[in-house]
Design an enzyme around this catalytic site. Structure first.
Site: not given
Length: 537
Positions: A275, A327, A347, A379-380, A400
């Site tokens: 990203q 974050d 994350e 990766d979740a 989240d």
């Protein structure tokens, strides 16, 4: 038969006239191999241009199956159109090939920069779409013209039979496809991570021009006049200089264009394999953007974060799993509850964690460096499938993740994903999922509710007002029991926004955003992605 071998008929063939009335001899064997190497180089450049356009389309406009299909189909159609359009110029294959490579190097090399600038300064839905369509058509057409021209050059001075022509075409296709493989590997593993999209495309254009110059110097001297050769080399050099300038100034172009997209000054930027990450600041307002989408503003993120975290904490909860939330804001709130002694933070992007520990450290109070927080870069979904879950599972699971506006993110809002999350949850634990806006994207919100329920949870949706985002919703879930009610934990610290009365009201939905019975989103049918793309109001 290799590219340097000839059928017996080659030596008995009648050479074709060369410019100026001479004869155009067949290319020497070693030069034919060089020409095939040029074929591979040009093919590598062609595939890189297409991949660059696909990457930019995804990064700037969200990409998706429809956009990807249109780009690929348009590119392939342009290949055929280019092959047909070049037929009248095959009699002048040598000089035409140079012209095509110059045009391809320039257009392909500047395409990424042009698309980025168009997205920043023009209407995103129109300007960048037109640049993308025109670039795809021009690049595809020029790449399609290469094969007929190269075939003509390889057959120069030969009267070949059907078998020999087949061998020549086989060699040409082999070089073409091998080059495409090299380009396909170079883009994700070398060019994109080390140079980025704009500089990667510019560097590819330079390779394209160098390959054309080598062909001109070593192979085309016998068939073009000295004046034509000098002119061609000068044009190639000028085009190369243009791309060098773009390569040098790309940072300025990128910075200026990027800042155009944001109201506040950019203080940090990362472009990773996953990203584009941008952090802005104006006064005390720090903001995080992922692929252009706002993730939080320090003006009001406490409303979002408190509403996300505390309803998932039973009075006896001691462990928590955070999926996403790189974050560090969710971890910050969990650390305010002393009895939470184990927090696992999963994350995907290490760059987000790095920025959370530096640029965003004040906002998250340094939560990710706390010894109670164990950060996992993964990766979740992959982590949930393979991780060693603590005995008894986590007392709270906090999901989240960014909104599911791509297929990659859509899989994290699927029945299968929530079923995996259920395996990580303690028998009497609670899971909370950020689910988007029930007002702005009602289909996506209620699709999330249906999908979590389809995974075997009892669910309670709720929503609060976050000024930066508007009306924002969450889903509280429990495995196989009565639907849980959002309540404040007894030992919750003093909060700026959330209280029992706010939570009680949060479960009430007005008529215009009321419940909808929708089919779940699955890996096979990622319905929520289409909801996000078409469901805004």
């Amino acid at each position: 038969m290799t590219a340097t071998e000839h059928a017996p008929t080659d030596h008995a063939s009648t050479p074709s006239p060369a410019p100026g009335g001479g004869r155009s001899p067949e290319p020497p064997r070693r030069w034919r191999a060089l020409l095939l190497a040029a074929v591979a180089a040009c093919a590598a450049c062609g595939i890189v241009y297409e991949l660059a356009l696909l990457t930019l389309s995804t990064s700037l406009n969200g990409g998706g199956i429809v956009a990807t299909s249109l780009i690929v189909a348009g590119y392939i159609a342009a290949l055929g159109a280019g092959a047909l359009a070049i037929k009248p110029l095959l009699a002048h294959a040598a000089i035409t090939f140079i012209a095509v490579e110059v045009a391809l190097g320039i257009i392909g090399g500047v395409s990424a920069a042009a698309l980025y600038v168009a997205f920043a300064f023009l209407d995103a839905a129109d300007g960048s779409a037109w640049v993308l369509a025109v670039s795809t058509a021009l690049i595809g057409g020029l790449v399609g013209a290469e094969v007929p021209l190269l075939m003509t050059l390889l057959q120069r001075g030969r009267v070949a039979g059907a078998t020999d022509s087949g061998r020549t075409l086989a060699n040409l296709n082999a070089a073409d496809y091998l080059g495409a493989l090299v380009g396909g590997l170079a883009w994700p593993f070398v060019l994109l991570p080390h140079l980025g999209m704009i500089r990667g495309a510019a560097a590819t254009g330079m390779v394209n021009l160098v390959a054309a110059a080598i062909v001109a110097i070593f192979l085309l001297r016998p068939v073009v006049s000295p004046h034509q050769l000098l002119t061609a080399l000068c044009v190639l050099l000028a085009a190369f200089g243009l791309l060098v300038t773009l390569l040098v100034r790309s940072r300025d172009i990128e910075t200026t264009s990027r800042q155009q997209l944001y109201d506040d000054p950019i203080i940090a930027y990362r472009h990773t394999a996953y990203q584009e990450i941008v952090v802005t600041r104006r006064g005390d307002d720090l903001r995080l953007y992922l692929d252009g989408g706002l993730q939080f503003s320090t003006r009001d993120e406490y409303r979002y974060t408190e509403s996300l975290v505390y309803p998932a904490l039973r009075d006896d909860a001691r462990s928590a799993l955070i999926l996403g939330g790189g974050d560090g804001l969710a971890a910050r709130e969990l650390l305010r509850t002393p009895r939470i002694d184990t927090i696992v933070q999963v994350e995907l992007d290490s760059a987000v964690i790095e920025l959370a520990r530096t640029t965003m450290r004040t906002a998250n109070s340094g939560s990710l460096d706390n010894p109670r927080v164990h950060v996992v870069i993964d990766d979740a979904m992959g982590w949930l499938r393979h991780a060693q879950i603590p005995s008894g599972g986590f007392d709270a699971v906090i999901v989240d993740l960014p909104d599911p506006d791509t297929l990659v993110l859509g899989r994290l809002y699927s029945t299968e994903f929530y079923a995996l999350a259920a395996r990580a949850l303690a028998a009497d634990g609670l899971m909370v999922v950020q689910a988007g806006s029930p007002f702005s994207t009602p289909m996506a919100f209620w699709r999330t509710v249906s999908t979590i329920a389809d995974a075997g949870f009892s669910v309670t949706p709720y929503h609060v007002h976050v000024p930066t985002f508007g009306d924002w919703g969450f889903v509280l879930a429990r495995r196989g029991k009565a639907a849980p009610m959002p309540v404040m934990p007894a030992d919750a610290p003093p909060l700026r926004f959330l209280n029992p009365q706010v939570l009680e009201a949060a479960t009430v939905f007005a008529g215009d955003i009321g419940p909808r019975a929708l089919e779940p989103s699955t890996l096979e049918h990622p319905r929520i992605v289409e909801d996000m793309r078409t469901g805004y109001r």
